[in-house]
Design a protein around this motif. Sequence first.
Motif, PDB file in Angstrom:
ATOM      1  N   GLY A  18       0.797  -1.218   0.000  1.00 37.85           N
ATOM      2  CA  GLY A  18       0.000   0.000   0.000  1.00 37.85           C
ATOM      3  C   GLY A  18       0.824   1.259   0.000  1.00 37.85           C
ATOM      4  O   GLY A  18       0.370   2.305   0.470  1.00 37.85           O
ATOM      5  N   SER A  19       2.031   1.171  -0.550  1.00 38.24           N
ATOM      6  CA  SER A  19       2.879   2.365  -0.611  1.00 38.24           C
ATOM      7  C   SER A  19       2.184   3.484  -1.373  1.00 38.24           C
ATOM      8  O   SER A  19       2.309   4.657  -1.029  1.00 38.24           O
ATOM      9  CB  SER A  19       4.202   2.047  -1.298  1.00 38.24           C
ATOM     10  N   LYS A  20       1.450   3.068  -2.416  1.00 40.55           N
ATOM     11  CA  LYS A  20       0.805   4.064  -3.267  1.00 40.55           C
ATOM     12  C   LYS A  20      -0.279   4.811  -2.496  1.00 40.55           C
ATOM     13  O   LYS A  20      -0.456   6.012  -2.670  1.00 40.55           O
ATOM     14  CB  LYS A  20       0.205   3.366  -4.492  1.00 40.55           C
ATOM     15  N   PRO A  25       4.546   5.624  -3.880  1.00 41.86           N
ATOM     16  CA  PRO A  25       4.700   4.351  -4.589  1.00 41.86           C
ATOM     17  C   PRO A  25       6.182   3.994  -4.724  1.00 41.86           C
ATOM     18  O   PRO A  25       7.024   4.883  -4.876  1.00 41.86           O
ATOM     19  CB  PRO A  25       4.092   4.638  -5.961  1.00 41.86           C
ATOM     20  N   THR A  26       6.484   2.713  -4.625  1.00 38.16           N
ATOM     21  CA  THR A  26       7.869   2.259  -4.789  1.00 38.16           C
ATOM     22  C   THR A  26       7.924   1.225  -5.889  1.00 38.16           C
ATOM     23  O   THR A  26       7.234   0.210  -5.835  1.00 38.16           O
ATOM     24  CB  THR A  26       8.393   1.623  -3.487  1.00 38.16           C
ATOM     25  N   ALA A  27       8.731   1.489  -6.907  1.00 38.90           N
ATOM     26  CA  ALA A  27       8.894   0.556  -8.019  1.00 38.90           C
ATOM     27  C   ALA A  27       9.849  -0.552  -7.573  1.00 38.90           C
ATOM     28  O   ALA A  27      10.993  -0.281  -7.206  1.00 38.90           O
ATOM     29  CB  ALA A  27       9.444   1.291  -9.234  1.00 38.90           C
ATOM     30  N   ASN A  28       9.348  -1.787  -7.583  1.00 42.24           N
ATOM     31  CA  ASN A  28      10.148  -2.917  -7.115  1.00 42.24           C
ATOM     32  C   ASN A  28      10.926  -3.559  -8.261  1.00 42.24           C
ATOM     33  O   ASN A  28      10.390  -3.758  -9.346  1.00 42.24           O
ATOM     34  CB  ASN A  28       9.231  -3.984  -6.495  1.00 42.24           C
ATOM     35  N   PHE A  29      12.170  -3.919  -7.991  1.00 37.39           N
ATOM     36  CA  PHE A  29      12.969  -4.681  -8.941  1.00 37.39           C
ATOM     37  C   PHE A  29      12.694  -6.177  -8.772  1.00 37.39           C
ATOM     38  O   PHE A  29      12.346  -6.631  -7.684  1.00 37.39           O
ATOM     39  CB  PHE A  29      14.461  -4.444  -8.694  1.00 37.39           C
ATOM     40  N   VAL A  77      14.494  -4.360  -3.240  1.00 39.16           N
ATOM     41  CA  VAL A  77      15.018  -3.048  -3.614  1.00 39.16           C
ATOM     42  C   VAL A  77      13.877  -2.267  -4.248  1.00 39.16           C
ATOM     43  O   VAL A  77      13.296  -2.705  -5.246  1.00 39.16           O
ATOM     44  CB  VAL A  77      16.211  -3.169  -4.589  1.00 39.16           C
ATOM     45  N   GLU A  78      13.496  -1.150  -3.626  1.00 41.16           N
ATOM     46  CA  GLU A  78      12.339  -0.374  -4.053  1.00 41.16           C
ATOM     47  C   GLU A  78      12.720   1.080  -4.255  1.00 41.16           C
ATOM     48  O   GLU A  78      13.330   1.690  -3.391  1.00 41.16           O
ATOM     49  CB  GLU A  78      11.232  -0.461  -2.999  1.00 41.16           C
ATOM     50  N   THR A  79      12.339   1.600  -5.406  1.00 42.61           N
ATOM     51  CA  THR A  79      12.693   2.974  -5.776  1.00 42.61           C
ATOM     52  C   THR A  79      11.458   3.863  -5.781  1.00 42.61           C
ATOM     53  O   THR A  79      10.477   3.570  -6.469  1.00 42.61           O
ATOM     54  CB  THR A  79      13.298   3.001  -7.202  1.00 42.61           C
TER      55      THR A  79
END
Length: 147
Positions: A18-20, A25-29, A77-79
Amino acid sequence: RHLPYFCRGEVVRGFGRGSKELGIPTANFSEQVVESFPSDISTGIYYGWACVGNGDVHKMVLSIGWNPYYKNVKKSVETHIIHTFKEDFYGEILSIVIIGYIRPEKNFDSLDALISAIQDDIGEANRKLDLPEHLKLKEDNFFHMPE
Ligand code: ADP
Ligand code: MG
């Protein structure tokens, strides 16, 4: 010691923490990309530059943490890119350069405390990335992918 660290990989779905909903929001690799990271890199919050596909290069904050989905034996790893995107970009290629360390991972007593810590991280990333030596990496050839 590993910094600056250049990395490129596909954006995959995370575990929907629920980062968004928190506005961050976190883009996950993918797991594969995470496995390619130096195994002794410290968990915590970092700052650097990021670009999606052939798009513009933006400031970012990045978290390297223990992945609850894999019982905390694997890292995630989340950006979070400091930019407002019109659409999600799952499946696209995210290119990042990790430049500096902000703080270790922490547990927070409340959602408010977590959100305000992240706002502080974003503020610090913003200031640091305006330094000339960091702006230089924004123009790095790494971000100019061949068509
Ligand atoms: P998930 O658990 O699937 O990672 P998030 O709530 O963390 O879900 O949202 C991440 C997704 O949001 C990214 O994969 C991307 O497609 C989209 N997104 C939109 N804006 C941003 C941004 N500024 N930074 C990172 N991801 C973003
Ligand atoms: Mg995420």
